[in-house]
Design a protein around this motif. Structure first.
Motif, PDB file in Angstrom:
ATOM      1  N   GLN A   1      27.069  41.384  42.847  1.00 21.70           N
ATOM      2  CA  GLN A   1      27.070  40.796  41.507  1.00 21.70           C
ATOM      3  C   GLN A   1      28.003  41.564  40.568  1.00 21.70           C
ATOM      4  O   GLN A   1      28.777  40.963  39.825  1.00 21.70           O
TER       5      GLN A   1
ATOM      6  N   THR B   1      40.196  42.964  28.842  1.00 18.21           N
ATOM      7  CA  THR B   1      38.906  43.318  29.453  1.00 18.21           C
ATOM      8  C   THR B   1      39.067  44.311  30.608  1.00 18.21           C
ATOM      9  O   THR B   1      38.147  44.499  31.390  1.00 18.21           O
TER      10      THR B   1
ATOM     11  N   SER C   1      35.617  41.229  38.984  1.00 18.87           N
ATOM     12  CA  SER C   1      36.779  40.431  39.384  1.00 18.87           C
ATOM     13  C   SER C   1      37.031  39.275  38.421  1.00 18.87           C
ATOM     14  O   SER C   1      38.163  38.810  38.290  1.00 18.87           O
ATOM     15  N   SER C   2      35.982  38.810  37.755  1.00 16.15           N
ATOM     16  CA  SER C   2      36.186  37.729  36.780  1.00 16.15           C
ATOM     17  C   SER C   2      36.845  38.238  35.503  1.00 16.15           C
ATOM     18  O   SER C   2      37.417  37.463  34.744  1.00 16.15           O
ATOM     19  N   LEU C   3      36.771  39.513  35.252  1.00 12.69           N
ATOM     20  CA  LEU C   3      37.395  40.113  34.071  1.00 12.69           C
ATOM     21  C   LEU C   3      38.809  40.578  34.428  1.00 12.69           C
ATOM     22  O   LEU C   3      39.065  41.746  34.663  1.00 12.69           O
ATOM     23  N   SER C   4      39.740  39.653  34.469  1.00 12.40           N
ATOM     24  CA  SER C   4      41.103  40.003  34.890  1.00 12.40           C
ATOM     25  C   SER C   4      42.110  40.005  33.737  1.00 12.40           C
ATOM     26  O   SER C   4      43.286  40.198  33.957  1.00 12.40           O
ATOM     27  N   GLN C   5      41.647  39.807  32.546  1.00 16.04           N
ATOM     28  CA  GLN C   5      42.530  39.810  31.369  1.00 16.04           C
ATOM     29  C   GLN C   5      42.844  41.250  30.967  1.00 16.04           C
ATOM     30  O   GLN C   5      42.031  42.150  31.176  1.00 16.04           O
TER      31      GLN C   5
ATOM     32  N   ALA D   1      36.179  45.974  33.107  1.00 16.49           N
ATOM     33  CA  ALA D   1      36.249  45.747  34.553  1.00 16.49           C
ATOM     34  C   ALA D   1      36.265  47.077  35.300  1.00 16.49           C
ATOM     35  O   ALA D   1      35.598  47.225  36.337  1.00 16.49           O
TER      36      ALA D   1
ATOM     37  N   LYS E   1      31.580  40.891  41.473  1.00 16.97           N
ATOM     38  CA  LYS E   1      31.949  39.539  41.077  1.00 16.97           C
ATOM     39  C   LYS E   1      32.269  39.495  39.577  1.00 16.97           C
ATOM     40  O   LYS E   1      33.251  38.883  39.150  1.00 16.97           O
ATOM     41  N   GLU E   2      31.426  40.164  38.786  1.00 16.51           N
ATOM     42  CA  GLU E   2      31.678  40.230  37.344  1.00 16.51           C
ATOM     43  C   GLU E   2      32.986  40.955  37.059  1.00 16.51           C
ATOM     44  O   GLU E   2      33.761  40.542  36.183  1.00 16.51           O
TER      45      GLU E   2
END
Length: 178
Positions: A55, A68, A61-65, A72, A58-59
């Protein structure tokens, strides 16, 4: 005459009974070894930690900006700490399991030695089974060791060769059921 019938009946049941005892010990030993190897990785705590790690990753990897990136990196460090915690937990559990299963294996080994000793004492110089001499032509003398040789063209199988043979066959059978 009655004593010979009793001896013949005891001998006819002895070979299969000894084989069942030997194969039972072999299956117990294999089962304990298998259980020892596969038990440590399936505990509730390790499953929970693996889920948390997935989890968090996954969180992360979703923060790729670019804005952020710090968050990350913090999540990845948290995941690395959880992985280290999981590794420590698994190591402590494996040590505990090893001690526990080693005790069971030692008890099984001692009971096997005691049972074999009792069987050897009980069937010493008594044939466990009789086999036609033609079936075991070159090995008749080896199989009849301490059991009386041949009688009416039948080889009297002794307890020690029968235990050795039963152990080898039971190991082969256990490998087939793997």
């Amino acid at each position: 005459m009655g004593g010979e019938e009793t001896l013949g009946h005891r001998g006819s049941l002895a070979a299969p009974l000894i084989f069942v005892i030997v194969i039972g010990f072999q299956f117990l030993s294999r089962w304990l070894e298998h259980f020892k190897k596969n038990r440590g990785s399936k505990s509730a705590v390790s499953i929970q930690l693996r889920g948390e790690i997935k989890q968090i990753l996954k969180e992360a990897s979703s923060l790729s900006q670019p804005s952020t990136f710090a968050q990350a990196a913090k999540l990845r460090r948290l995941a690395a700490a959880k992985e280290k915690e999981l590794a420590n937990y698994q190591e402590s559990m494996s040590k505990e399991m090893k001690v526990s299963y080693d005790l069971y294996l030692k008890v099984l080994f001692l009971s096997k030695v005691f049972t074999y000793f009792v069987l050897v004492c009980w069937f010493w110089r008594v044939p466990v089974a009789t086999i036609s001499e033609q079936l075991v032509q070159p090995f008749g003398r080896v199989l009849s060791w301490r059991a009386g040789g041949t009688l009416n063209n039948n080889v009297m199988v002794g307890i020690i060769p029968w235990l050795i043979l039963s152990t080898r066959v039971s190991k082969f059978v256990c490998r087939l059921f793997k």
